[in-house]
Motif scaffolding. Structure first.
Motif, PDB file in Angstrom:
ATOM      1  N   ASP A  24       0.762  -1.285   0.151  1.00  0.00           N
ATOM      2  CA  ASP A  24       0.108   0.014   0.048  1.00  0.00           C
ATOM      3  C   ASP A  24       0.830   1.109   0.085  1.00  0.00           C
ATOM      4  O   ASP A  24       2.017   1.195   0.118  1.00  0.00           O
ATOM      5  N   ALA A  25       0.128   2.467   0.059  1.00  0.00           N
ATOM      6  CA  ALA A  25       0.954   3.706   0.011  1.00  0.00           C
ATOM      7  C   ALA A  25       2.087   3.871   0.835  1.00  0.00           C
ATOM      8  O   ALA A  25       3.235   4.228   0.794  1.00  0.00           O
ATOM      9  N   GLU A  48      -1.752  16.183  -5.564  1.00  0.00           N
ATOM     10  CA  GLU A  48      -2.146  15.304  -4.692  1.00  0.00           C
ATOM     11  C   GLU A  48      -3.078  14.258  -5.421  1.00  0.00           C
ATOM     12  O   GLU A  48      -3.298  13.067  -5.278  1.00  0.00           O
ATOM     13  N   SER A  49      -3.783  14.924  -6.628  1.00  0.00           N
ATOM     14  CA  SER A  49      -4.426  13.874  -7.363  1.00  0.00           C
ATOM     15  C   SER A  49      -3.878  12.904  -8.169  1.00  0.00           C
ATOM     16  O   SER A  49      -3.830  11.727  -8.293  1.00  0.00           O
ATOM     17  N   LYS A  98      -2.596   9.848  -6.220  1.00  0.00           N
ATOM     18  CA  LYS A  98      -3.531   8.818  -5.998  1.00  0.00           C
ATOM     19  C   LYS A  98      -3.851   7.941  -7.360  1.00  0.00           C
ATOM     20  O   LYS A  98      -3.744   6.742  -7.033  1.00  0.00           O
ATOM     21  N   THR A  99      -3.408   8.610  -8.395  1.00  0.00           N
ATOM     22  CA  THR A  99      -3.328   7.810  -9.735  1.00  0.00           C
ATOM     23  C   THR A  99      -2.069   6.713  -9.504  1.00  0.00           C
ATOM     24  O   THR A  99      -2.178   5.675  -9.982  1.00  0.00           O
ATOM     25  N   TYR A 100      -1.086   7.383  -9.030  1.00  0.00           N
ATOM     26  CA  TYR A 100       0.256   6.930  -8.928  1.00  0.00           C
ATOM     27  C   TYR A 100       0.111   5.753  -8.132  1.00  0.00           C
ATOM     28  O   TYR A 100       0.544   4.489  -8.356  1.00  0.00           O
ATOM     29  N   TYR A 101      -0.411   5.790  -6.853  1.00  0.00           N
ATOM     30  CA  TYR A 101      -0.639   4.601  -5.925  1.00  0.00           C
ATOM     31  C   TYR A 101      -1.545   3.498  -6.516  1.00  0.00           C
ATOM     32  O   TYR A 101      -1.031   2.239  -6.513  1.00  0.00           O
ATOM     33  N   LYS A 102      -2.551   3.933  -7.463  1.00  0.00           N
ATOM     34  CA  LYS A 102      -3.415   2.766  -8.050  1.00  0.00           C
ATOM     35  C   LYS A 102      -2.475   1.883  -8.942  1.00  0.00           C
ATOM     36  O   LYS A 102      -2.875   0.892  -9.221  1.00  0.00           O
ATOM     37  N   GLU A 124      -4.237  -1.387  -4.379  1.00  0.00           N
ATOM     38  CA  GLU A 124      -5.164  -0.374  -5.000  1.00  0.00           C
ATOM     39  C   GLU A 124      -5.010  -0.758  -6.567  1.00  0.00           C
ATOM     40  O   GLU A 124      -5.794   0.146  -7.469  1.00  0.00           O
ATOM     41  N   THR A 158     -10.666  -3.410  -7.543  1.00  0.00           N
ATOM     42  CA  THR A 158      -9.227  -3.344  -7.005  1.00  0.00           C
ATOM     43  C   THR A 158      -8.747  -4.759  -6.258  1.00  0.00           C
ATOM     44  O   THR A 158      -9.907  -5.387  -6.005  1.00  0.00           O
ATOM     45  N   LYS A 210       6.347  13.304  -6.448  1.00  0.00           N
ATOM     46  CA  LYS A 210       5.932  14.543  -6.407  1.00  0.00           C
ATOM     47  C   LYS A 210       6.773  15.752  -7.186  1.00  0.00           C
ATOM     48  O   LYS A 210       6.212  16.595  -7.767  1.00  0.00           O
TER      49      LYS A 210
END
Length: 307
Positions: free
Chosen positions: A200-201, A235-236, A239-243, A249, A259, A213
């Motif tokens: 996870d993140a 920030e948005s 979230k895409t990167y984590y997915k 994710e 997921t 970043k």
């Protein structure tokens, strides 16, 4: 009886390239006679093995072995893919995996462990001498759970539990072990296909996240976007990167509408209890090893004295 000194052991090691302990044993067996000790090592195949130790070994096999609530994955390298199809080498890799289940994943402890009358290190040296290629036990990893299942998956399997890629997935749950094993194998196949960087993140390397970043921020800064807007875009973007890079994710390869985390949650009904994915390990053969590129025609010409 001749006293075996450290200088004698060092001298024999420099002459043969064989490890200190084997050199000391050779000198003890031959009462300190240097030439006889060299012959003793050659008869054992150890001197021959040492001469091959400088060669790059980036082929070989991964073994993934599970037993109840524990699993291990090991990588043993050889010089050529041809050796990976050798029965003796396959047996060696399987044996190394079984030893790792008992001793843990410290490579030096695995090599020092006894299998019958000999150590794993000696078994590898014997295989080098017999098969004629350098081989190395490169690495090992393990996962365990207090209650649940550690599942495994081998991609491109050449034999049961042996192949070019090995994955372990740990599932903590008090539910049905058979259902957990089936789910664990599906997730392990997913890990093989997508190569997530972390569970996870929170498991991602902070330096990697910081770099991501910075790249995003610089991109939009160069486009003249104000800092307040850049912060929201980054920030948005994270979230895409984590997915993309975190297992839980990612879109599950067996059902892209979910997921992995959602697929695990949905499986709890079948399993009969809550499930927590506590970890995974993915070993791909030879990753990170600098492979030597060779020009076969040039090698033949050189050997024939034409180059």
């Amino acid at each position: 009886m001749t006293a075996i000194t450290a200088a004698m052991v060092k001298d024999l090691r420099e002459k043969t390239g064989v490890g200190m302990m084997d050199c000391k044993q050779a000198l003890n067996e031959t009462n300190g006679d240097m030439e006889a000790a060299i012959d003793w090592l050659r008869k054992k195949g150890l001197s021959k093995a040492a001469k091959k130790a400088g060669r790059v070994a980036a082929e070989g096999l991964i073994a993934a072995i599970t037993e109840g609530t524990k699993g291990v994955v090991v990588e043993v390298n050889s010089e050529t893919d041809f050796v990976a199809r050798n029965d003796q080498f396959q047996g060696l890799v399987k044996m190394v995996g079984q030893v790792a289940l008992k001793t843990g994943t410290d490579v030096e402890k695995i090599k020092a462990a006894k299998v019958g009358d000999i150590t794993v290190e000696r078994a590898i040296a014997d295989a080098i001498a017999t098969i004629g290629e350098n081989m190395t036990l490169r690495r090992a990893a393990e996962l365990s759970v207090s209650n649940g299942v550690v599942a495994s998956y081998i991609h491109n399997a050449v034999f049961d539990g042996l192949g070019k890629m090995g994955v372990l997935v740990a599932l903590e749950s008090s539910g049905s072990k058979d259902e957990l094993a089936a789910l664990g194998r599906q997730i392990a196949m997913h890990v093989a296909a997508t190569n997530p960087q972390a569970l996870d993140a929170a498991g991602l390397d902070p330096a990697v996240v910081a770099r991501e970043k910075d790249v995003m921020a610089d991109k939009y800064r160069q486009q003249g976007k104000p800092d307040a807007m850049i912060a929201k875009i980054v920030e948005s973007g994270l979230k895409t990167y984590y997915k993309e890079v975190t297992l839980l994710e990612q879109a599950f390869i067996h059902d892209n509408a979910k997921t992995v985390a959602q697929a695990v949650k949905d499986a709890e009904g079948k399993v009969g209890a809550p499930i927590k994915v506590t970890g995974f390990v993915r070993y791909a053969l030879g990753e990170g090893i600098e492979k030597q590129e060779s020009d076969f025609a040039a090698e033949v010409a050189a050997a024939a004295g034409q180059g």
